[in-house]
Write a protein that holds these residues in place. Structure first.
Motif, PDB file in Angstrom:
ATOM      1  N   ALA A 166      33.326  25.824  45.840  1.00 16.75           N
ATOM      2  CA  ALA A 166      32.654  26.822  46.671  1.00 16.75           C
ATOM      3  C   ALA A 166      33.369  26.973  48.006  1.00 16.75           C
ATOM      4  O   ALA A 166      34.057  26.052  48.475  1.00 16.75           O
ATOM      5  N   PHE A 167      33.195  28.145  48.612  1.00 19.14           N
ATOM      6  CA  PHE A 167      33.746  28.399  49.943  1.00 19.14           C
ATOM      7  C   PHE A 167      32.834  29.397  50.651  1.00 19.14           C
ATOM      8  O   PHE A 167      32.567  30.487  50.130  1.00 19.14           O
ATOM      9  N   HIS A 168      32.350  29.014  51.831  1.00 23.29           N
ATOM     10  CA  HIS A 168      31.537  29.948  52.625  1.00 23.29           C
ATOM     11  C   HIS A 168      31.555  29.511  54.087  1.00 23.29           C
ATOM     12  O   HIS A 168      31.996  28.396  54.424  1.00 23.29           O
TER      13      HIS A 168
ATOM     14  N   VAL B 249      37.565  29.809  42.872  1.00 21.32           N
ATOM     15  CA  VAL B 249      36.801  29.669  44.105  1.00 21.32           C
ATOM     16  C   VAL B 249      35.657  30.676  44.082  1.00 21.32           C
ATOM     17  O   VAL B 249      35.881  31.882  43.933  1.00 21.32           O
ATOM     18  N   CYS B 250      34.425  30.162  44.192  1.00 21.94           N
ATOM     19  CA  CYS B 250      33.240  31.011  44.328  1.00 21.94           C
ATOM     20  C   CYS B 250      32.980  31.167  45.817  1.00 21.94           C
ATOM     21  O   CYS B 250      32.678  30.176  46.505  1.00 21.94           O
ATOM     22  N   ALA B 251      33.089  32.368  46.316  1.00 26.53           N
ATOM     23  CA  ALA B 251      33.153  32.537  47.768  1.00 26.53           C
ATOM     24  C   ALA B 251      32.366  33.741  48.250  1.00 26.53           C
ATOM     25  O   ALA B 251      32.148  34.712  47.516  1.00 26.53           O
ATOM     26  N   THR B 252      31.942  33.653  49.499  1.00 23.82           N
ATOM     27  CA  THR B 252      31.459  34.826  50.214  1.00 23.82           C
ATOM     28  C   THR B 252      32.686  35.528  50.795  1.00 23.82           C
ATOM     29  O   THR B 252      33.823  35.106  50.580  1.00 23.82           O
ATOM     30  N   ILE B 253      32.436  36.582  51.573  1.00 25.50           N
ATOM     31  CA  ILE B 253      33.556  37.322  52.161  1.00 25.50           C
ATOM     32  C   ILE B 253      34.357  36.467  53.130  1.00 25.50           C
ATOM     33  O   ILE B 253      35.427  36.870  53.579  1.00 25.50           O
ATOM     34  N   ALA B 254      33.844  35.256  53.461  1.00 18.08           N
ATOM     35  CA  ALA B 254      34.565  34.375  54.385  1.00 18.08           C
ATOM     36  C   ALA B 254      35.910  33.934  53.826  1.00 18.08           C
ATOM     37  O   ALA B 254      36.773  33.488  54.579  1.00 18.08           O
ATOM     38  N   PHE B 255      36.106  34.036  52.513  1.00 17.00           N
ATOM     39  CA  PHE B 255      37.347  33.562  51.908  1.00 17.00           C
ATOM     40  C   PHE B 255      38.222  34.732  51.477  1.00 17.00           C
ATOM     41  O   PHE B 255      37.728  35.712  50.936  1.00 17.00           O
ATOM     42  N   GLY B 256      39.517  34.585  51.700  1.00 13.55           N
ATOM     43  CA  GLY B 256      40.461  35.547  51.141  1.00 13.55           C
ATOM     44  C   GLY B 256      41.254  36.317  52.153  1.00 13.55           C
ATOM     45  O   GLY B 256      42.408  36.663  51.911  1.00 13.55           O
ATOM     46  N   MET B 257      40.662  36.612  53.325  1.00 18.79           N
ATOM     47  CA  MET B 257      41.372  37.402  54.312  1.00 18.79           C
ATOM     48  C   MET B 257      42.588  36.634  54.809  1.00 18.79           C
ATOM     49  O   MET B 257      42.480  35.542  55.354  1.00 18.79           O
TER      50      MET B 257
ATOM     51  N   GLN C  75      40.771  25.697  50.627  1.00 21.75           N
ATOM     52  CA  GLN C  75      41.829  26.700  50.757  1.00 21.75           C
ATOM     53  C   GLN C  75      43.180  26.129  50.336  1.00 21.75           C
ATOM     54  O   GLN C  75      43.923  26.743  49.551  1.00 21.75           O
ATOM     55  N   ASP C  76      43.501  24.939  50.838  1.00 19.63           N
ATOM     56  CA  ASP C  76      44.795  24.333  50.507  1.00 19.63           C
ATOM     57  C   ASP C  76      44.891  24.013  49.016  1.00 19.63           C
ATOM     58  O   ASP C  76      45.947  24.229  48.396  1.00 19.63           O
ATOM     59  N   ASP C  77      43.806  23.495  48.430  1.00 16.37           N
ATOM     60  CA  ASP C  77      43.831  23.149  47.009  1.00 16.37           C
ATOM     61  C   ASP C  77      43.944  24.385  46.127  1.00 16.37           C
ATOM     62  O   ASP C  77      44.576  24.350  45.059  1.00 16.37           O
ATOM     63  N   PHE C  78      43.341  25.492  46.553  1.00 21.44           N
ATOM     64  CA  PHE C  78      43.473  26.729  45.784  1.00 21.44           C
ATOM     65  C   PHE C  78      44.905  27.256  45.887  1.00 21.44           C
ATOM     66  O   PHE C  78      45.490  27.697  44.886  1.00 21.44           O
ATOM     67  N   MET C  79      45.474  27.191  47.063  1.00 18.61           N
ATOM     68  CA  MET C  79      46.835  27.689  47.259  1.00 18.61           C
ATOM     69  C   MET C  79      47.844  26.891  46.441  1.00 18.61           C
ATOM     70  O   MET C  79      48.819  27.449  45.929  1.00 18.61           O
ATOM     71  N   THR C  80      47.614  25.587  46.305  1.00 18.95           N
ATOM     72  CA  THR C  80      48.561  24.725  45.582  1.00 18.95           C
ATOM     73  C   THR C  80      48.237  24.599  44.098  1.00 18.95           C
ATOM     74  O   THR C  80      48.955  23.909  43.368  1.00 18.95           O
TER      75      THR C  80
ATOM     76  N   PRO D 275      44.355  31.587  38.365  1.00 17.58           N
ATOM     77  CA  PRO D 275      43.639  31.528  39.639  1.00 17.58           C
ATOM     78  C   PRO D 275      42.671  32.701  39.779  1.00 17.58           C
ATOM     79  O   PRO D 275      43.043  33.854  39.549  1.00 17.58           O
ATOM     80  N   THR D 276      41.441  32.386  40.167  1.00 24.59           N
ATOM     81  CA  THR D 276      40.370  33.384  40.145  1.00 24.59           C
ATOM     82  C   THR D 276      39.502  33.271  41.392  1.00 24.59           C
ATOM     83  O   THR D 276      39.180  32.169  41.843  1.00 24.59           O
ATOM     84  N   LEU D 277      39.105  34.427  41.934  1.00 30.31           N
ATOM     85  CA  LEU D 277      38.124  34.494  43.012  1.00 30.31           C
ATOM     86  C   LEU D 277      36.859  35.133  42.466  1.00 30.31           C
ATOM     87  O   LEU D 277      36.920  36.204  41.848  1.00 30.31           O
ATOM     88  N   VAL D 278      35.714  34.479  42.673  1.00 34.64           N
ATOM     89  CA  VAL D 278      34.417  35.031  42.295  1.00 34.64           C
ATOM     90  C   VAL D 278      33.648  35.296  43.581  1.00 34.64           C
ATOM     91  O   VAL D 278      33.263  34.354  44.289  1.00 34.64           O
ATOM     92  N   TYR D 279      33.445  36.572  43.917  1.00 38.88           N
ATOM     93  CA  TYR D 279      32.784  36.924  45.168  1.00 38.88           C
ATOM     94  C   TYR D 279      31.274  37.077  44.979  1.00 38.88           C
ATOM     95  O   TYR D 279      30.817  37.792  44.090  1.00 38.88           O
ATOM     96  N   VAL D 280      30.527  36.387  45.843  1.00 42.42           N
ATOM     97  CA  VAL D 280      29.072  36.454  45.851  1.00 42.42           C
ATOM     98  C   VAL D 280      28.626  36.876  47.244  1.00 42.42           C
ATOM     99  O   VAL D 280      29.415  36.914  48.180  1.00 42.42           O
TER     100      VAL D 280
END
Length: 733
Positions: free
Chosen positions: A352-354, A377-385, A366-371, A325-330
């Motif tokens: 993607a997530f933003h 997930v390529c995401a802005t700061i909107a994801f992860g908190m 979010q649910d698919d990443f958790m499971t 599982p990987t987060l790529v922050y843009v």
């Protein structure tokens, strides 16, 4: 060894077998880990050696509280039993026990733990313990048990934690924008009946008249107010949010019994601000080291072929050799979309997530990443908190984080299960450009600020002290070309530094409701003045009944809040479906406002100087991140020192970051500034008739959006961002 740009070896692959054996040695907690929940939050430090543990788990002097030693011991015994029975953990870690004992003893507390280190247990366990303490002390019955209110800006955290608590049989819920009308009714009923132990809400919810009125009437009141992301309280912190100022006032107004503030990113100065705001004693500040021994911190400066293409080549290679599982922050929403597609084209399972995505789409990702259905997930700061996924193996930064605090939070999402994880920074030569775009967009032109201040004073002209005026922030944003965040800060400055006004609960200009079948029988049998006023004033048009709340209150000789409260009661009990719109912010005048030209200019000068300093601070924070990842020092040590700490045992280095492996810094090539020519400026001038604001024209040229830029559709013009690689200060002249 040659230039940094020639260094192609993945530094993490240089870790020898001995180092890997040390990093991945069996953890002491493995003998008790069977049967524990997979999402254990407080095991991130299990890889520390005895010296590290001695430093981090040193005996605290704060366990003795005003309740006395015997009470402290009984409180601890109760907390430990709840920990085992409800959460399945055998013991507390680090400073959790001390924080919980302080809360149970009636003190306010500040908890500074790194991401994933178990902050939430510090308010969840007291929330469960309060009814048992009441019963043991014969203080109150179950019908007046009260509630623990958790103020958090993160819907993802609310959803994640509420789901986890419900699975453990703990009555919890959240009120947020994703909730339906029926959901809200059910939650309000549970509050009235004292069936909820924990309720989550966003700080903005404290502006809702109906919510504040309902919370104020909860049987038993607010037993504990938990303020998550508490660093947002600090005016000079990296993430100051004026809404958080209202949290402290709310605590006083609803007479919250105690407050706990929680954050992962408080520097010493920010911690002082939080303690001052919520009256927290020094002895009730609990912190844990940010050091994570299982996290490998790396930085790469890709070779410059075509910069973006080469970075993608390195990213593909890294992901193929470091699965999981990987987060790529843009930095930008568009980047999240394009990067996810590029990865999918290469056969990676990415999404993607933003913030610009629909709510349903974000929840799906979010649910698919958790499971585990989505791996990247390529995401802005909107994801992860607030995302509690223990097995995130990689966190990759494609762009420069805005602050060291943000960087620390994001890398803290990796390896919460204690296993080796990787955090890689792919440094681009243009990394600092986007940080300038974000920072410089919040400083308005001085003449715009002056016009705004004059407008505010005009709104209040003719009113005396303790009288109220109303404004629409949305209209002011558009009219004066000021973004929402700096506009809120301007009002906060008028309140905090000048004492001119005080923000009070905003009002909605429009109230309408759909009458349910029970509405007429209920409203007619209700003999209160408020019910009679609603029945006589509400007029039906098609589906909805419309009511002028102010007129109804005035005609009936009532306070406006009385009508609003009755409408909300009808709404909560399912007799009507209430809708509101047209939010107006309200301010009460605290003292005589400036009248002379000189006094007004002095106010404008001070506020503008503060906004300029905020811009400089934002730019400096971006440089701090650059210094951290390109400096001549161990990354982990530099990160710890930023938060006023060091490495456990006074160690000079972590031994497993890029600097520790190479003993040299990674330096991006200097990006040359292009000269600004008369022709390039002329093209910008030809694209717009605006001539009253040089900073506005510079924003267009540099590629910085603002309300006015968007309104004039200049962000769609060919000149937008045409001078992005020029000196912004020169463009403003």
């Amino acid at each position: 060894m040659g230039d940094d740009s020639d260094f192609e070896v993945d530094v993490f692959d240089r870790v020898g077998e001995a180092e890997l054996a040390e990093l991945e040695r069996p953890r002491k907690s493995q003998r008790i880990s069977k049967g524990l929940p997979d999402s254990r939050e407080d095991d991130v430090f299990d890889d520390l050696d005895e010296a590290d543990l001695a430093e981090l788990e040193r005996p605290t002097k704060r366990l003795k509280t005003s309740a006395g030693v015997s009470n402290a011991q009984s409180h601890l015994a109760l907390a430990e039993r709840i920990l085992k029975e409800k959460f399945g953990y055998p013991s507390f870690r680090h400073e959790q026990a001390g924080a919980i004992q302080s809360i149970l003893a009636g003190d306010n507390a500040l908890v500074i733990f790194p991401t994933g280190a178990g902050k939430s247990l510090c308010y969840q366990i007291p929330a469960i313990a309060f009814p048992e303490l009441d019963k043991a002390n014969n203080r109150r019955g179950s019908s007046t048990a009260g509630v623990t209110l958790v103020v958090s800006p993160l819907i993802a955290l609310m959803k994640d934690q509420v789901d986890a608590l419900k699975k453990r049989g703990i009555p919890a819920d959240s009120i947020d924008s994703s909730k339906s009308w029926d959901d809200i009714q059910r939650i309000y009923a549970s509050l009235r009946e004292s069936k909820l132990r924990i309720l989550y809400c966003a700080p903005e919810r404290l502006n809702n008249e109906g919510f504040v009125a309902t919370i104020g009437d909860i049987p038993g009141g607010i037993r504990l107010l938990a303020v998550d992301e508490a660093h947002c309280v600090s005016e000079w912190g990296y993430s100051f949010r004026p809404e958080y100022l209202k949290v402290a006032r709310f605590a006083d107004e609803v007479k919250a019994e105690r407050v706990i503030c929680l954050t992962a990113t408080a520097t010493p100065d920010v911690a002082k601000d939080i303690c001052k705001t919520f009256r927290i004693k020094d002895a009730c500040v609990f912190l844990t080291s940010v050091y994570r021994p299982n996290i490998m911190l790396g930085t790469r400066m890709p070779k410059l072929k075509t910069e973006c293409d080469n970075r993608f080549e390195e990213l593909f290679s890294f992901l193929r050799t470091h699965p999981g599982p990987t987060l790529v922050y843009v930095a930008l929403q568009q980047q999240a979309e394009t990067h996810a597609q590029v990865l999918k084209d290469q056969g990676f399972n990415a999404a993607a997530f933003h913030a610009g995505m629909k709510k349903e789409e974000k929840l799906f990702v979010q649910d698919d990443f958790m499971t585990g259905k989505i791996q990247i997930v390529c995401a802005t700061i909107a994801f992860g908190m607030g995302i509690d996924k223990p097995d995130i193996r990689n966190v990759i930064h494609w762009d420069l984080a805005s602050t060291v605090e943000e960087y620390s939070q994001q890398i803290g999402r990796a390896g919460r299960d204690g296993k080796k994880s990787y955090c890689m920074f792919y440094l681009a030569p243009s990394a600092f450009y986007l940080r300038q775009v974000f920072a410089r967009g919040d400083l308005p032109a001085r003449q715009s600020l002056k016009r705004l201040i004059s407008n505010i004073l005009d709104q209040a002209r003719g009113l005396g002290v303790n009288q109220v005026f109303k404004v629409s922030h949305y209209q002011q944003e558009r009219e004066y070309d000021i973004r929402a965040s700096p506009l809120s800060i301007i009002y906060a400055t008028l309140e905090l530094h000048f004492g001119f006004v005080r923000a009070i609960t905003p009002e909605y200009t429009t109230y309408k409701f759909e009458a349910m079948r029970s509405y007429y029988p209920k409203i007619k049998e209700d003999k209160s003045k408020e019910a009679k006023a609603i029945l006589s004033s509400a007029t039906k048009k098609l589906k909805f009944h419309h009511i002028d709340v102010n007129a109804a209150a005035r005609d009936a000789g009532l306070d406006r809040n009385d009508i609003v409260k009755k409408l909300n009661q009808l709404n909560e009990r399912g007799h009507i479906k209430l809708q509101t719109k047209g939010l107006e912010h309200r301010y009460v005048i605290q003292k005589e406002l400036p009248k002379t030209k000189e006094d007004i200019e002095a106010v404008v000068d001070k506020i503008y100087a503060q906004l300029q300093q905020r811009e400089r601070d934002a730019l400096n924070r971006g440089r701090e991140v650059m210094d951290l990842i390109t400096g001549n020092k161990c990354f982990a040590r530099a990160l710890a020192e930023h938060f006023g700490m060091g490495l456990p045992g006074g160690k000079p280095s972590c031994g497993h970051c890029t600097y520790c492996f190479t003993r040299r810094s990674v330096r991006p090539p200097a990006q040359p500034r292009e000269p600004t020519t008369a022709a390039s400026i002329q093209r910008v001038l030809q694209a717009t008739t605006v001539r009253d604001d040089p900073r506005f024209l510079a924003r267009v040229a540099y590629g910085i959006k603002s309300p006015r830029v968007t309104q004039l559709k200049l962000d769609k013009s060919p000149v937008f961002r045409s001078l992005a690689h020029h000196d912004f200060e020169v463009c403003t002249v």
